[in-house]
Write a protein that holds these residues in place. Structure first.
Motif, PDB file in Angstrom:
ATOM      1  N   GLN A 206      35.538  35.934  37.457  1.00 40.75           N
ATOM      2  CA  GLN A 206      35.866  37.773  37.160  1.00 40.75           C
ATOM      3  C   GLN A 206      36.991  37.395  38.279  1.00 40.75           C
ATOM      4  O   GLN A 206      38.357  38.480  37.532  1.00 40.75           O
ATOM      5  CB  GLN A 206      35.382  38.616  37.653  1.00 40.75           C
ATOM      6  N   ILE A 207      37.720  37.322  39.622  1.00 40.26           N
ATOM      7  CA  ILE A 207      38.679  37.299  40.492  1.00 40.26           C
ATOM      8  C   ILE A 207      39.713  36.339  39.415  1.00 40.26           C
ATOM      9  O   ILE A 207      41.313  37.701  40.098  1.00 40.26           O
ATOM     10  CB  ILE A 207      38.444  37.069  42.155  1.00 40.26           C
ATOM     11  N   ILE A 208      39.339  35.437  39.050  1.00 42.89           N
ATOM     12  CA  ILE A 208      40.275  35.006  38.498  1.00 42.89           C
ATOM     13  C   ILE A 208      40.974  35.141  37.198  1.00 42.89           C
ATOM     14  O   ILE A 208      42.215  34.973  37.534  1.00 42.89           O
ATOM     15  CB  ILE A 208      39.690  33.202  38.456  1.00 42.89           C
ATOM     16  N   GLU A 209      40.434  35.766  36.635  1.00 38.94           N
ATOM     17  CA  GLU A 209      41.102  36.692  35.470  1.00 38.94           C
ATOM     18  C   GLU A 209      41.667  37.943  36.029  1.00 38.94           C
ATOM     19  O   GLU A 209      42.701  37.801  34.934  1.00 38.94           O
ATOM     20  CB  GLU A 209      39.880  37.185  34.407  1.00 38.94           C
ATOM     21  N   SER A 210      41.378  38.355  36.595  1.00 46.29           N
ATOM     22  CA  SER A 210      41.818  40.199  37.536  1.00 46.29           C
ATOM     23  C   SER A 210      43.227  39.567  37.769  1.00 46.29           C
ATOM     24  O   SER A 210      44.160  39.684  37.896  1.00 46.29           O
ATOM     25  CB  SER A 210      40.955  40.195  38.437  1.00 46.29           C
ATOM     26  N   LYS A 211      43.743  38.169  38.365  1.00 46.27           N
ATOM     27  CA  LYS A 211      44.861  37.500  38.700  1.00 46.27           C
ATOM     28  C   LYS A 211      45.786  37.574  37.454  1.00 46.27           C
ATOM     29  O   LYS A 211      46.689  37.058  37.264  1.00 46.27           O
ATOM     30  CB  LYS A 211      44.561  36.522  39.453  1.00 46.27           C
ATOM     31  N   ALA A 346      42.259  34.452  47.659  1.00 48.75           N
ATOM     32  CA  ALA A 346      41.912  34.673  46.184  1.00 48.75           C
ATOM     33  C   ALA A 346      43.623  35.174  46.188  1.00 48.75           C
ATOM     34  O   ALA A 346      44.511  35.826  45.220  1.00 48.75           O
ATOM     35  CB  ALA A 346      42.013  36.053  46.495  1.00 48.75           C
ATOM     36  N   GLY A 347      44.525  35.250  47.618  1.00 56.40           N
ATOM     37  CA  GLY A 347      46.397  35.655  47.685  1.00 56.40           C
ATOM     38  C   GLY A 347      46.327  36.841  48.128  1.00 56.40           C
ATOM     39  O   GLY A 347      45.169  37.613  48.272  1.00 56.40           O
ATOM     40  N   GLU A 348      47.126  37.431  48.041  1.00 50.77           N
ATOM     41  CA  GLU A 348      48.090  38.642  48.922  1.00 50.77           C
ATOM     42  C   GLU A 348      46.909  39.265  50.020  1.00 50.77           C
ATOM     43  O   GLU A 348      46.439  40.259  50.828  1.00 50.77           O
ATOM     44  CB  GLU A 348      47.030  39.822  48.070  1.00 50.77           C
ATOM     45  N   HIS A 349      46.988  37.260  50.623  1.00 57.30           N
ATOM     46  CA  HIS A 349      45.923  37.443  52.292  1.00 57.30           C
ATOM     47  C   HIS A 349      45.021  38.380  52.223  1.00 57.30           C
ATOM     48  O   HIS A 349      44.768  39.010  53.110  1.00 57.30           O
ATOM     49  CB  HIS A 349      47.166  38.212  53.668  1.00 57.30           C
ATOM     50  N   ILE A 350      44.027  38.391  50.919  1.00 57.33           N
ATOM     51  CA  ILE A 350      42.465  38.519  51.094  1.00 57.33           C
ATOM     52  C   ILE A 350      41.783  37.138  51.112  1.00 57.33           C
ATOM     53  O   ILE A 350      42.305  36.537  50.167  1.00 57.33           O
ATOM     54  CB  ILE A 350      42.604  39.557  49.821  1.00 57.33           C
ATOM     55  N   ALA A 351      40.643  37.804  50.833  1.00 58.57           N
ATOM     56  CA  ALA A 351      39.373  35.798  50.533  1.00 58.57           C
ATOM     57  C   ALA A 351      38.466  36.912  50.005  1.00 58.57           C
ATOM     58  O   ALA A 351      38.202  37.528  50.574  1.00 58.57           O
ATOM     59  CB  ALA A 351      39.397  35.117  51.675  1.00 58.57           C
ATOM     60  N   GLY A 352      37.524  35.860  49.230  1.00 62.02           N
ATOM     61  CA  GLY A 352      35.385  36.370  49.443  1.00 62.02           C
ATOM     62  C   GLY A 352      35.062  35.281  49.797  1.00 62.02           C
ATOM     63  O   GLY A 352      35.544  34.388  50.369  1.00 62.02           O
ATOM     64  N   LEU A 353      33.764  35.668  50.565  1.00 60.43           N
ATOM     65  CA  LEU A 353      32.910  34.611  51.257  1.00 60.43           C
ATOM     66  C   LEU A 353      31.514  34.500  50.133  1.00 60.43           C
ATOM     67  O   LEU A 353      30.497  35.746  49.153  1.00 60.43           O
ATOM     68  CB  LEU A 353      32.649  34.952  52.284  1.00 60.43           C
ATOM     69  N   ALA A 354      31.214  33.086  50.062  1.00 55.93           N
ATOM     70  CA  ALA A 354      30.284  32.144  49.514  1.00 55.93           C
ATOM     71  C   ALA A 354      29.614  32.762  50.462  1.00 55.93           C
ATOM     72  O   ALA A 354      29.441  31.198  51.437  1.00 55.93           O
ATOM     73  CB  ALA A 354      30.764  32.016  48.640  1.00 55.93           C
ATOM     74  N   TYR A 355      28.218  32.372  51.185  1.00 54.51           N
ATOM     75  CA  TYR A 355      27.285  31.330  51.974  1.00 54.51           C
ATOM     76  C   TYR A 355      25.885  31.968  51.319  1.00 54.51           C
ATOM     77  O   TYR A 355      25.098  32.337  50.486  1.00 54.51           O
ATOM     78  CB  TYR A 355      27.728  32.433  53.006  1.00 54.51           C
ATOM     79  N   GLY A 356      24.991  30.894  52.302  1.00 57.36           N
ATOM     80  CA  GLY A 356      23.864  30.428  51.724  1.00 57.36           C
ATOM     81  C   GLY A 356      22.719  29.052  52.118  1.00 57.36           C
ATOM     82  O   GLY A 356      23.967  28.575  52.321  1.00 57.36           O
ATOM     83  N   ASN A 357      21.653  29.643  51.442  1.00 53.92           N
ATOM     84  CA  ASN A 357      20.555  28.064  50.950  1.00 53.92           C
ATOM     85  C   ASN A 357      21.498  27.181  50.359  1.00 53.92           C
ATOM     86  O   ASN A 357      20.362  27.622  49.385  1.00 53.92           O
ATOM     87  CB  ASN A 357      19.627  28.261  52.299  1.00 53.92           C
ATOM     88  N   PHE A 358      21.928  25.953  49.934  1.00 48.97           N
ATOM     89  CA  PHE A 358      22.550  25.478  48.717  1.00 48.97           C
ATOM     90  C   PHE A 358      20.816  23.993  49.129  1.00 48.97           C
ATOM     91  O   PHE A 358      21.253  23.481  48.210  1.00 48.97           O
ATOM     92  CB  PHE A 358      23.830  24.622  49.580  1.00 48.97           C
TER      93      PHE A 358
END
Length: 414
Positions: A206-211, A346-358
């Protein structure tokens, strides 16, 4: 207490540096800690994307290896030629070195030549030189189609191609010519970062396509027609491009593939909790290992733990503690638990976070945080911390870990 053990660490990337420094911290004097690295300069690979986008210079993201290591660590700038686990010896271009404990952290090799028809004017962002060259070409590219292509699985940093595409889009948005640029991302994956599950994959999509980036999943590259500037895929679909950015095929280093350490796929199989290989006192960590995740399959291929710096870092802590405990005659309880995180630019000096137990069952338990400035700032902060001299790190390390345990819900003791 003098035990007189020799610990040999192969590779001066994330895993090797963390292992060496941790051992220097917890082992008594009298033990030898030797790190073998062929390059005197260390480059911070996560920042190659910022270099590609003109947000960093080479000087900003490199440092002498010696500055990053504890003074107790002996550095030898040599190239590993062979590993003989039967003789407990490693041969370099200068010496043969015996060891009591061995940690293999040699990373992964890029094999662009494996892509049929790949022209010389294709670029990637997985090395310092290539990221520099890509920036030079992005700077002169004014209009047309840019293709970002994941050639095959696995590859280092599962977020990197998606971050790269978004940073390229942001670069042209800042220049005011994004309307003249069409960016497409092609991948054999069904969703971005599939090991993290559909929630993470759909969030990234969704983030990719929003760009404004065209996302083409389940596209396995067959060949590149450089003369006609076409990408040909196994499903017989073809697409035009004007500028090509590839994620090259990755393989274990040749010295590993030619050793008894290698498994059927060329990578080093290890116990997923202890990072032990099948040979006594030999461990492997980071990108050169293969750790399967039970029940996870993509396109008929079993999924492995992603090749990412955060895992190399945590694996290194585990291995260093296990070696130290073994030398001290202590029954060790240190294990790598499969917890990790990824801050996705994600560009524009923002980023997302994914975290957890793989290592979660029946599937990895990965959560996603909304994009924002905090995650970008955290990534910048870690970059500065990593490249700082070792003396500064020692005073700042506990603060980082304690902060990380609160933000990312990672155990403070790692």
């Amino acid at each position: 207490m003098k035990t007189g053990k020799k610990i040999l660490i192969l590779g001066g990337g994330t895993g090797g540096i963390v292992t060496a420094n941790k051992l220097a911290e917890i082992l008594p004097k009298g033990n030898e800690i030797i790190l073998i690295e062929k390059n005197e300069r260390h480059s911070f690979a996560p920042s190659f994307l910022w270099l590609m986008a003109g947000q960093r210079t080479e000087r900003d993201i490199t440092s002498n290896v010696s500055v990053l290591l504890d003074k107790r660590v002996e550095i030898r700038y040599e190239e590993v030629i062979s590993i003989d686990t039967r003789k407990s010896a490693v041969s370099t271009n200068k010496n043969e070195i015996k060891y009591d404990y061995l940690v293999v952290a040699l990373g992964a090799e890029l094999h662009s030549e494996s892509i049929s028809g790949l022209p010389s004017d294709a670029y990637n962002f997985y090395t310092l030189d290539d990221a520099n060259k890509l920036y030079e070409n992005l700077n002169t590219f004014k209009s047309g189609k840019i293709a970002v292509v994941i050639a095959s699985l696995p590859f280092k940093c599962p977020a990197a191609p998606y971050e790269g595409a978004m940073l390229i889009a942001d670069y042209y948005r800042q220049k005011g010519i994004i309307k003249d640029i069409e960016i497409s991302l092609y991948t054999p994956e069904p969703l971005p970062m599939p090991v993290g599950g559909p929630v993470l994959g759909n969030a990234v999509k969704q983030i990719i396509e929003s760009k404004g980036i065209h996302y083409k999943s389940q596209h396995k590259l067959y060949e590149v027609d450089g003369f006609n500037r076409k990408l040909n895929f196994e499903d017989q679909k073809s697409y035009d491009y004007d500028l090509l950015v590839v994620v090259p095929p990755h393989k274990a280093p040749a010295v590993i593939r030619q050793s008894e350490l290698a498994g059927e796929n060329g990578w080093i199989p290890v116990d997923r909790s202890t990072l032990k290989t099948k040979f006594p006192n030999v461990y492997a960590i980071g990108d050169n290992v293969s750790i399967s995740i039970p029940g996870m399959w993509v396109s008929g291929v079993p999924m492995n733990l992603p090749k990412a710096g955060v895992f190399a870092h945590l694996q290194a802590d585990t291995v260093a503690q296990r070696i130290s405990d073994n030398i001290h005659g202590i029954e060790t309880k240190s294990e790598f638990c499969g917890t990790g995180y990824c801050m996705l630019e994600a560009g524009e000096h923002i980023a997302g976070l994914a975290y957890g137990n793989f290592y979660g069952t029946p599937a990895p338990d990965v959560k996603v945080k909304k994009t924002g400035w905090l995650w970008h700032f955290s990534k910048v902060l870690f970059e500065k911390w990593w490249l700082a001299p070792i003396g500064f790190k020692k005073s700042f390390y506990k603060l980082m870990i304690n902060t990380g345990s609160k933000i990312f819900r990672i155990p403070a003791k790692i």
